[in-house]
Design a protein around this motif. Structure first.
Motif, PDB file in Angstrom:
ATOM      1  N   GLY A 237      34.219 -50.501  -6.354  1.00 17.67           N
ATOM      2  CA  GLY A 237      35.242 -50.043  -5.421  1.00 17.67           C
ATOM      3  C   GLY A 237      35.324 -48.526  -5.365  1.00 17.67           C
ATOM      4  O   GLY A 237      35.469 -47.932  -4.289  1.00 17.67           O
ATOM      5  N   ARG A 238      35.203 -47.889  -6.542  1.00 18.66           N
ATOM      6  CA  ARG A 238      35.244 -46.422  -6.570  1.00 18.66           C
ATOM      7  C   ARG A 238      34.055 -45.830  -5.824  1.00 18.66           C
ATOM      8  O   ARG A 238      34.204 -44.844  -5.088  1.00 18.66           O
ATOM      9  CB  ARG A 238      35.259 -45.927  -8.019  1.00 18.66           C
ATOM     10  CG  ARG A 238      36.598 -46.059  -8.704  1.00 18.66           C
ATOM     11  CD  ARG A 238      36.644 -45.278 -10.007  1.00 18.66           C
ATOM     12  NE  ARG A 238      35.720 -45.812 -11.002  1.00 18.66           N
ATOM     13  CZ  ARG A 238      36.041 -46.759 -11.876  1.00 18.66           C
ATOM     14  NH1 ARG A 238      37.247 -47.296 -11.874  1.00 18.66           N
ATOM     15  NH2 ARG A 238      35.159 -47.186 -12.766  1.00 18.66           N
ATOM     16  N   MET A 239      32.884 -46.420  -5.987  1.00 14.03           N
ATOM     17  CA  MET A 239      31.700 -45.924  -5.287  1.00 14.03           C
ATOM     18  C   MET A 239      31.846 -46.087  -3.774  1.00 14.03           C
ATOM     19  O   MET A 239      31.503 -45.191  -3.002  1.00 14.03           O
ATOM     20  CB  MET A 239      30.452 -46.657  -5.766  1.00 14.03           C
ATOM     21  CG  MET A 239      30.000 -46.282  -7.162  1.00 14.03           C
ATOM     22  SD  MET A 239      28.457 -47.124  -7.617  1.00 14.03           S
ATOM     23  CE  MET A 239      27.342 -46.454  -6.386  1.00 14.03           C
ATOM     24  N   THR A 240      32.370 -47.230  -3.358  1.00  7.72           N
ATOM     25  CA  THR A 240      32.495 -47.519  -1.925  1.00  7.72           C
ATOM     26  C   THR A 240      33.561 -46.638  -1.275  1.00  7.72           C
ATOM     27  O   THR A 240      33.309 -45.986  -0.261  1.00  7.72           O
ATOM     28  CB  THR A 240      32.835 -48.997  -1.705  1.00  7.72           C
ATOM     29  OG1 THR A 240      31.819 -49.801  -2.294  1.00  7.72           O
ATOM     30  CG2 THR A 240      32.949 -49.319  -0.224  1.00  7.72           C
ATOM     31  N   ALA A 241      34.762 -46.634  -1.846  1.00  9.54           N
ATOM     32  CA  ALA A 241      35.856 -45.858  -1.256  1.00  9.54           C
ATOM     33  C   ALA A 241      35.636 -44.358  -1.422  1.00  9.54           C
ATOM     34  O   ALA A 241      35.950 -43.568  -0.534  1.00  9.54           O
ATOM     35  CB  ALA A 241      37.188 -46.268  -1.884  1.00  9.54           C
ATOM     36  N   GLY A 242      35.098 -43.960  -2.558  1.00 11.94           N
ATOM     37  CA  GLY A 242      34.917 -42.533  -2.830  1.00 11.94           C
ATOM     38  C   GLY A 242      33.732 -41.929  -2.129  1.00 11.94           C
ATOM     39  O   GLY A 242      33.598 -40.704  -2.076  1.00 11.94           O
ATOM     40  N   GLY A 243      32.867 -42.761  -1.531  1.00 13.84           N
ATOM     41  CA  GLY A 243      31.689 -42.242  -0.857  1.00 13.84           C
ATOM     42  C   GLY A 243      31.898 -41.966   0.609  1.00 13.84           C
ATOM     43  O   GLY A 243      30.950 -41.749   1.350  1.00 13.84           O
ATOM     44  N   ARG A 244      33.138 -41.906   1.046  1.00 13.87           N
ATOM     45  CA  ARG A 244      33.439 -41.794   2.476  1.00 13.87           C
ATOM     46  C   ARG A 244      32.970 -40.480   3.083  1.00 13.87           C
ATOM     47  O   ARG A 244      32.798 -40.387   4.300  1.00 13.87           O
ATOM     48  CB  ARG A 244      34.941 -41.968   2.708  1.00 13.87           C
ATOM     49  CG  ARG A 244      35.865 -41.085   1.836  1.00 13.87           C
ATOM     50  CD  ARG A 244      36.073 -39.730   2.393  1.00 13.87           C
ATOM     51  NE  ARG A 244      36.568 -38.801   1.397  1.00 13.87           N
ATOM     52  CZ  ARG A 244      36.528 -37.505   1.567  1.00 13.87           C
ATOM     53  NH1 ARG A 244      35.992 -36.979   2.626  1.00 13.87           N
ATOM     54  NH2 ARG A 244      36.994 -36.697   0.653  1.00 13.87           N
TER      55      ARG A 244
END
Length: 201
Positions: free
Chosen positions: A183-190
């Motif tokens: 989740g951190r990778m997905t949301a933080g990669g915006r």
């Protein structure tokens, strides 16, 4: 003994605050009026002196809980440099601390599914407060066009909430931690822009 208006307001606030903690732990359907009043150390006899219905209390408790999260987000982002504010919020939300602390955590993972099947007033309250949460994230995206910023913010919240729901559902452990990491990778990669591919001729 008669109490003044100030005492009534304080009691009302205490009921709402404690109800918000209880609802986040047990869900919107898991507590009766008796249970909700007991959380504040009161009997159910005085309930209707403060609320027209159980749904009215639940709506106020949802608003209280979501306001708490919004204020936490604002404080957290104010404490970080501009370029790191979005990522700091994502990391804080998708942390084991938040996963394991339903009582004081965000209301969305705990209550959204229940509210979807609840009264219209509860749904409207959640929707209104969700808009405010989206607005907080939009402010962290000054380099994006307004429509794009709203899409990114809305998608990030969906990722954050879904990640917490699943990480709690499987219980603390390797899988749960992996869900938080993903989740951190997905949301933080915006903010990552696709790199141009240079074809060598």
């Amino acid at each position: 003994m008669r109490y003044g208006e100030n005492h009534r307001r304080q009691t009302h606030t205490r009921i709402v605050e404690n109800a918000s903690y209880g609802l986040r732990q047990r869900g919107a359907k898991g507590l009766s009026v008796v249970d909700l009043m007991k959380l504040a150390g009161l009997t159910h006899g005085g309930f209707y002196n403060h609320f027209d219905s159980r749904a009215a209390l639940v709506s106020e408790a949802i608003a209280f809980a979501m306001d708490q999260t919004t204020e936490r987000w604002k404080k957290l982002t104010n404490d970080n440099a501009n370029g790191k504010r979005f990522e700091a919020l994502v990391a804080d939300y998708l942390s084991p601390r938040h996963r394991d602390n339903t009582k004081h955590g965000c209301a969305l993972p705990a209550l959204a599914a229940d509210v979807a099947r609840s009264s219209r007033n509860e749904r409207l309250t959640l929707a209104s407060k969700l808009e405010g949460m989206i607005d907080v994230l939009i402010e962290l995206l000054p380099d994006e066009a307004p429509q794009q910023a709203r899409q990114i913010a809305t998608g990030a919240i969906a990722t954050l909430v879904g990640s917490i729901v699943l990480s709690r559902a499987v219980g603390a452990g390797k899988l749960s931690d992996g869900i938080l990491d993903a989740g951190r990778m997905t949301a933080g990669g915006r903010t990552r822009k696709p790199q141009r591919r240079c074809d060598k001729s």
